[in-house]
Write an enzyme that holds these catalytic residues in place. Structure first.
Site, short mmCIF file in Angstrom:
data_model
loop_
_atom_site.label_atom_id
_atom_site.label_comp_id
_atom_site.label_asym_id
_atom_site.label_seq_id
_atom_site.Cartn_x
_atom_site.Cartn_y
_atom_site.Cartn_z
N ASP A 23 -2.68 -4.85 3.46
CA ASP A 23 -2.95 -4.86 5.05
C ASP A 23 -3.88 -6.05 5.20
O ASP A 23 -4.75 -6.35 4.33
CB ASP A 23 -3.38 -3.73 5.78
CG ASP A 23 -2.22 -2.57 5.82
OD1 ASP A 23 -1.10 -3.05 5.86
OD2 ASP A 23 -2.51 -1.61 6.12
N TYR A 50 1.32 -4.83 13.24
CA TYR A 50 0.38 -3.95 12.53
C TYR A 50 -0.60 -3.35 13.73
O TYR A 50 -0.71 -3.90 14.56
CB TYR A 50 -0.51 -4.89 11.81
CG TYR A 50 -1.68 -4.34 10.91
CD1 TYR A 50 -1.34 -3.22 10.00
CD2 TYR A 50 -2.86 -4.79 10.86
CE1 TYR A 50 -2.18 -2.63 9.15
CE2 TYR A 50 -3.94 -4.00 9.98
CZ TYR A 50 -3.31 -3.06 9.16
OH TYR A 50 -4.27 -2.26 8.27
N GLU A 105 -10.13 -3.66 4.94
CA GLU A 105 -9.96 -2.46 4.10
C GLU A 105 -8.83 -3.18 3.15
O GLU A 105 -8.80 -2.87 1.84
CB GLU A 105 -9.23 -1.45 5.12
CG GLU A 105 -9.47 -0.05 4.06
CD GLU A 105 -10.98 0.44 4.00
OE1 GLU A 105 -10.85 1.26 3.07
OE2 GLU A 105 -11.85 -0.01 4.71
N ASP A 129 -6.62 -6.90 6.83
CA ASP A 129 -7.80 -6.48 7.42
C ASP A 129 -8.78 -6.32 6.34
O ASP A 129 -8.38 -6.52 5.13
CB ASP A 129 -7.77 -5.12 8.43
CG ASP A 129 -7.16 -4.03 7.68
OD1 ASP A 129 -7.22 -4.19 6.34
OD2 ASP A 129 -6.92 -3.12 8.30
N HIS A 186 -4.71 -12.07 14.12
CA HIS A 186 -3.85 -10.67 14.28
C HIS A 186 -3.27 -10.78 15.71
O HIS A 186 -3.45 -11.65 16.43
CB HIS A 186 -4.80 -9.70 14.19
CG HIS A 186 -5.32 -9.23 12.73
ND1 HIS A 186 -6.16 -8.05 12.37
CD2 HIS A 186 -5.02 -9.60 11.74
CE1 HIS A 186 -6.26 -7.84 11.17
NE2 HIS A 186 -5.80 -8.96 10.66
N ARG A 189 -3.42 -1.56 13.34
CA ARG A 189 -4.97 -1.43 13.53
C ARG A 189 -5.57 -3.06 13.74
O ARG A 189 -5.38 -3.94 12.92
CB ARG A 189 -5.56 -1.22 12.05
CG ARG A 189 -5.33 0.31 11.65
CD ARG A 189 -6.21 0.52 10.50
NE ARG A 189 -5.44 2.21 10.14
CZ ARG A 189 -4.66 2.44 9.36
NH1 ARG A 189 -3.95 1.52 8.84
NH2 ARG A 189 -4.53 3.75 9.19
N GLU A 238 0.77 -1.38 -0.04
CA GLU A 238 -0.04 -0.09 0.06
C GLU A 238 0.80 1.34 0.02
O GLU A 238 0.51 2.06 -0.67
CB GLU A 238 -0.98 0.09 1.29
CG GLU A 238 -1.85 -1.04 1.16
CD GLU A 238 -2.80 -0.97 2.51
OE1 GLU A 238 -3.40 0.10 2.96
OE2 GLU A 238 -3.24 -2.03 3.07
#
Length: 838
Positions: free
Chosen positions: A82, A284, A86, A84, A329, A286, A9
């Site tokens: 990432d 990470y 998103e 997740d 996670h 988030r 990203e």
């Protein structure tokens, strides 16, 4: 051309990862999302299962072109956004936009940017998780539907430019509800009894009565009963106890603790954490999982053992309470526990240290505490005073870290060790005091406590907290600021040397620092949404929507079915609400009549915000026009009184003359100001416009005149100095010219000023590529190698691939015609448009 292409990203992340993978891998960045819902009303096909239409963002067309070239020559493409929802959606959009061959496209995920984690991800690829993509797609579609249908209703019924959102409106409601709770609070007084006893060698024993007295008379009676009393230690009890460390950080707790300990805003915390993650320093950021990998626990254990000793080690595995948390996670932790410091600037260093301490402390032994409670008898009363002390017998995790709390009462619980005392010991009273205190209202939200509340209610997810809180401030529904306290009287009754005295004292109370306050427009919009769209703004409904997103992510629910169950009732309400008269919405409060003129006074929203109005509006041009006054900071339409309004009408007020010109003081959109000779001078926060004297007004006018006075002239035009957001500058001929560090700003010479102005003029000339004066069109150089077309208020930025110097007038006019903003059309969804046609 490299055999393998890895797409991440961010460019910072790409650079770090490429260093780990070697020459056979090319790592490129998508710079975040590359596609989004099409702009306008046709993005969602409501009639056909809410199918979305996506388009490549304008600023990502060059990125997509470059990635297509790299993908064409690669044998394997790894999508490494990432881990997740998103991130999964970003990978899916990349696959679609680049038209990637699925047989040679792989999805990889990692929770930290280390060589081991990257290698492990490359060796364990998977396919795209469509359920995660659909969960993100459902959120995006639902939020677009709510925003696109609700915001225009707000424009028509309340004020142009307003916006509404599923999560942001609930966050605003929390702040509004808290403000009204505070406004409705009535402070109740009570009296707390404290005592100081003098011991040998100058030591003091502090004690207090466990219960409070409701009235001054009760407190006074207690104090008077203690005149001539004797005191002794009736009981002495020691209680061993333990304190356990807090679990490692998840997104919300990191935001809260960084706010308390470092003073960071939620947005700043996430920005700094992102940099640490991309540099490979932390895992990470988030995440809503408290899980730590076995590898991380072992590394923490080794660091604790070597630094503090084996007796400080206690391995723990924390279980996440949130059922929807992704246990794959990890919690936020350092990637290498042996690195106690990391970061490129002060913010990064401080946040990393906080993360390191919290993660290390979570794997350390409990602190062992010994609490001592002494009961002190009073010969003339049945109650006992109590003295409490605490001693740390073994530090454990406290050696490294202590968690902060949102201390709403401003009272610390930490207690020191009691001086040496024993049962039966007689005590000499130094002073006894009954101090009046008042019940406190609930604390206003800080950014951190609002995040905590949203998380407790199950509203939003780790990735949404920072943008939600930033949005409600940018939209001016909520302001974050400090406010001064006010004076309050309280009583003290003191017993000293067997004499009782009563004192009336004053204190400053109610001061606020970095708290969230709702604006008047927030209250009106909130009330409108509560009245007409209760589902959208309902706390439990919003939390249930999050649960439905979770069900979609786990493949338990179809995303468009979930949208359909919501949309039918919502759209029907939109259509019904369009028929509501604007006059029925918003606060219009009748406050009473002006005692001097008998004219009615009302409080309402105006074009420039909340205001009060004296007199009635009339179509008769001969009739006297109403008077208006803006509300001051901290005043609300909800509770402003007639007396408050009359004070506001005292402004503008003339305070005298200076240089044969009248000086008047008023309050405008941006606060109080002085008007003199058609010039406006802002009045500082520490000045009261109602009492500002003529002498003080003249002082401020002189200071402004001095600041604005020309420091030189160039081509017969004045040159002024100033300091703005971007540093020192000079102003000439309506041009602002930055003064860089090679000049001594305080002692600019005439030669310096001429040089700065000439350089600026030349820069402006050099910027112009084309200038068709007759057509009013200018083409200029812009940032990052691009060019910009200007015509009137139209400003069009060209892509890097367009060579502006080669454009003809006809080509430029065609670009303007194609890209100039169209006239605003009525915003409706497809379904609403079809209904109207019928």
């Amino acid at each position: 051309m490299s055999k393998n292409l890895v797409i991440v990203e961010s460019p910072a992340k790409a650079k770090t990862i490429e260093g780990y993978l070697g020459k056979d891998y090319k790592v490129a960045s998508s710079y975040g999302h590359v596609r989004d819902l099409q702009k306008g009303n046709n993005a969602i096909d409501i009639e056909n299962g809410f199918q979305p239409t996506y388009e490549i963002s304008k600023d990502k067309k060059d990125v997509i072109r470059d990635l297509k070239k790299l993908a064409k020559g690669a044998e394997t493409i790894y999508l490494a956004s990432d881990d997740d929802r998103e991130g999964e959606a970003i990978s899916w959009h990349l696959q679609e936009a680049l038209k990637l061959d699925k047989s040679k496209t792989k999805r990889i995920v990692f929770h930290e940017i280390t060589k081991n984690a990257i290698s492990k991800a490359i060796n364990n690829p998977r396919t795209l998780n469509v359920d995660l993509v659909n969960a993100q797609q459902a959120r995006r579609v639902l939020d677009r539907l709510v925003g696109f249908e609700l915001s225009p209703i707000l424009w028509k019924k309340i004020k142009t430019g307003l916006s509404a959102g599923r999560v942001q409106s609930v966050a605003v409601r929390l702040v509004v509800d808290r403000e009204r709770e505070i406004d409705g609070h009535t402070a109740v007084s009570s009296f707390k009894i404290t005592a100081e006893f003098s011991l040998e060698k100058g030591k003091v024993l502090n004690a207090e009565l466990p219960s409070k007295f409701k009235t001054k008379e009760e407190a006074e009676s207690f104090i008077k009963d203690c005149v001539g009393a004797s005191y002794d230690i009736r009981n002495l009890e020691k209680k061993p106890g333990k304190k356990s460390p807090a679990p490692p950080f998840i997104t919300s707790t990191l935001q809260q603790e960084a706010s308390r300990k470092l003073g960071f805003s939620v947005a700043r915390t996430m920005s700094v954490a992102q940099k640490l993650y991309e540099a490979g320093k932390i895992s990470y950021m988030r995440t809503d999982s408290l899980n730590l990998s076995d590898e991380a626990i072992t590394a923490a254990k080794n660091e604790i053992s070597s630094s503090y000793g084996d007796n400080f080690v206690k391995t723990r595995k924390y279980k996440t309470k949130n059922a929807s948390a992704q246990e794959a996670h990890e919690a936020i932790r350092p990637t290498n526990f042996s690195h106690r410091t990391a970061g490129n600037d002060d913010s990064e260093v401080r946040l990393y240290e906080l993360i390191w301490k919290r993660a290390i402390a979570s794997q350390m032994a409990e602190a062992e505490i010994e609490k001592t409670v002494a009961s002190i008898g009073i010969s003339t009363r049945k109650e006992n005073l109590v003295a409490t002390g605490e001693v740390v017998k073994f530090e454990g995790f406290l050696k490294v870290y202590t968690e902060s709390t949102d201390d709403e009462n401003g009272e610390s619980e930490s207690k020191g060790m009691l001086p040496p005392i024993e049962i039966g010991q007689a005590l000499a009273l130094g002073e006894m005091k009954a101090r009046e205190g008042f019940s406190r209202h609930a604390a206003r939200y800080t950014e951190a406590s609002l995040v905590k509340k949203l998380e407790e209610m199950g509203i939003g997810r780790p990735s949404t907290y920072a943008p939600t809180i930033s949005t409600i401030q940018k939209r001016e529904y909520v302001v974050k600021e400090a406010r001064d306290g006010h004076e309050r009287k309280y009583a003290e009754i003191i017993l000293e040397n067997d004499q009782v005295t009563t004192h009336s004292m004053t204190e400053i109370t109610g001061a606020e620092k970095n708290k969230l306050f709702p604006t008047n427009i927030a209250m009106i919009v909130n009330d409108f949404l509560v009245d007409y769209f209760p589902n959208v703004i309902d706390y439990s409904f919003t939390a249930n929507v999050e649960k439905e997103f979770d069900e979609i992510a786990h493949g338990q629910k179809t995303w468009n079915t979930m949208i359909e169950s919501f949309y039918g009732g919502f759209h029907k309400t939109v259509e019904t609400t369009e028929q509501v008269e604007r006059s029925e919405i918003g606060k219009v409060r009748e406050l009473g009549d002006d005692p001097a003129t008998g004219k009615p006074i009302i409080a309402r929203m105006g074009k420039f915000g909340a205001m009060v109005q004296m007199g009635e509006t009339s179509e008769d041009e001969e009739a006297e026009k109403p008077k208006y006054a803006s509300l001051r900071k901290g005043q609300f339409l909800d509770n402003i009184t007639l007396e408050d309004a009359l004070e506001l009408f005292k402004l503008p007020r003339d305070v005298g003359e200076y240089e044969d010109k009248v000086i008047s003081i008023a309050i405008g959109r941006f606060g109080p100001y002085i008007k003199h000779d058609d010039k406006f001078i802002s009045i500082g926060k520490d000045e009261d416009p109602m009492t500002l004297s003529l002498d003080r007004a003249i002082e401020l006018i002189k200071a402004k005149q001095e600041a604005d006075a020309p420091v030189a002239f160039y081509e017969e035009l004045p040159v002024q100095k100033g300091v703005g957001r971007f540093g020192p500058f000079i102003k000439w001929n309506n041009m602002f010219i930055n003064v860089n560090k090679r000049y001594d700003f305080d002692h600019l010479t005439e030669g310096d000023i001429v040089e700065l102005i000439k350089e600026k003029i030349q820069k402006e000339i050099d910027k112009v590529i084309h200038n068709w004066e007759d057509e009013g069109i200018v083409v200029e150089k812009a940032r990052w190698g691009r060019s910009v077309i200007k015509k009137g208020r139209v400003k069009i930025e060209l892509t890097k691939t367009v060579v502006a110097a080669d454009l003809s007038l006809d080509e430029v006019q065609a670009i303007i015609e194609k890209n100039a903003p169209a006239k605003k059309k009525k915003t409706t969804t497809k379904k609403a448009t079809k209904t109207k046609k019928k």
